[in-house]
Write a protein that holds these residues in place. Sequence first.
Motif, mmCIF file in Angstrom:
data_model
loop_
_atom_site.group_PDB
_atom_site.id
_atom_site.type_symbol
_atom_site.label_atom_id
_atom_site.label_comp_id
_atom_site.label_asym_id
_atom_site.label_seq_id
_atom_site.Cartn_x
_atom_site.Cartn_y
_atom_site.Cartn_z
ATOM 1 N N SER A 138 0.034 5.337 0.280
ATOM 2 C CA SER A 138 -1.058 6.268 0.581
ATOM 3 C C SER A 138 -0.574 7.706 0.553
ATOM 4 N N GLN A 190 0.837 -1.200 0.000
ATOM 5 C CA GLN A 190 0.000 0.000 0.000
ATOM 6 C C GLN A 190 0.873 1.252 0.000
ATOM 7 N N THR A 244 -2.806 0.192 -4.258
ATOM 8 C CA THR A 244 -2.547 -1.178 -3.799
ATOM 9 C C THR A 244 -1.814 -1.932 -4.891
ATOM 10 N N SER A 274 -7.282 4.756 6.651
ATOM 11 C CA SER A 274 -7.270 4.705 5.191
ATOM 12 C C SER A 274 -8.370 5.596 4.638
ATOM 13 N N THR A 334 -5.134 5.768 -1.791
ATOM 14 C CA THR A 334 -4.209 4.667 -1.494
ATOM 15 C C THR A 334 -4.106 3.762 -2.709
#
Length: 536
Positions: free
Chosen positions: A490, A488, A505, A536, A503
């Motif tokens: 962010s 991740q 991935t 998140s 975020t």
Amino acid sequence: MASSALRAELDCSICLSTYTDPVMLRCGHNFCRVCIDRVLDTQDQSGVYSCPECREEFQVRPVLMRNLALRNIMENLLSTQPTQTETGIFCTYCVDSPVPAVKSCLHCEASLCDKHLRGHSKSPEHVLCDSSTDLEKRKCSVHKKVLEYYCTEDAACICVYCSAGEHQRHQMEMPDETSKKKKKKLRNIHQKLITKREETEERVQSLEERRRKAQEKASGEAERVIAMFIDIRRRLDDLERKVLSEISRQEEQRSLSLSALIQKLEIKKAELSMKMRHIEELCNMTDPLTVLQEPDTGDLCDPEEGGGDEDTGGHDRQRHDGDDRDVAVISDTLHTLCDIISGIRSGIYVEGPADILLDVNTAGNNLHISDDLKIVTWTQEKQNRPKTAERFQYNQVISRRGFASGRHYWDVEGRRSGECSLWMAGMCYPSVDKRGQQSLIGYNYKSWIMCRYNNNQCSVIHDNKEIRIPDKISTNRFRICLDYEAGQLSFYELCDPISHLHTFTATFTEPLHAALCVVECSIKILGGGRNWNYPS
């Protein structure tokens, strides 16, 4: 005893030593059986045999006849010769006056002094060695003959009978020749070993120098840390004394103030008690005229009540003022402790675990990098940096270090300098293309980026796919957070409270480096850290 002249007549003309098992040819000349057999063996190939002494030729190999008379003479002679004793090895032929031997003749199997060594040293067939050498070690273990040849196929020293037997078809060499080849090979190996030893010695010296420098550095660091903690303890002691002194001063001041207030209240208390007794006396009087002639009791109570409120209010204010002073002292103490702790951290850890420094070797030629490697600024003036495979074609730069594990964050602040300014901040693989359209960060699968526009709009870009952030951005400060194992990346807006923007991935396959891009603006890296924890 035999004379020296007689001894000379008893020497074999082949080995130049006293006869051993003497035999006689048809021509009448005598030789050792072993010696004449070896000569006749060498003549087998030509088919012509001759006497080594008179050169008389024989059509067939002559028959060797034992000379019994000469054999008896030799046995009687040898019985009187000296043998090896505790005093050493003596010359085989020095019967009258034994002399210590200096050499041994392998061909004759005899020990010789300097005098009797002369004839043997002139013959190439006579191999000499130190008299202390064990001759048995130089004989064939099977045939008990001197080892005269070297079999190259079996790498073994052999005698003449071995050469005609199991080694008959093998390649033979003389020991001297093979020894010279082996010595040459050994000299080459020896030279290589000398070179390797010198290299090893140089490496040992280098490692010793590194160890010495490491010890000096560790000693210097230890002294620095000791001095730092001595200063910390001194500062803490000073701070402790200062705080305790301030507490004592405030306590004394408060005690004096409260004592004055108590004294004043005691006076008020006495006055009130006196007025109470006077009122009680009026209440107990039976003469109504006397009671009516006394002043009104309300006039007696109003001033005191007001004074009481004033005194109580002053006491409360004093109590609150004292509390404020206590809080100020504690706050000042905490700030001082924070300064000390910050000093400890900066003194021990020169560079933070997530410190981001820009790599000038990757910076485009329209980028200026500050001396502390923290600020990148767009400039119209070319920097004239050399064109290399790791340098970006466009206005981009990445960090020196990368992250291949753990959780990290770093903060940036953008600053505009033109009407068309924009900047990008994010992370990428070090293997990202450095030239061509595909090298733009965010526009390939090896980079993840956040773009800040001049109109307070923001978007995130990866693999040429742009996602617009719907809300306008009110600040130029942002945080990038990486959780490598979780895959991740962010982006946060550093407002109050912190606002999550997006975020990404992914499954990261390379270390991730910080990546920056600027157009008519600049970006400053504010700092970083580990183990962030934001929603998140």
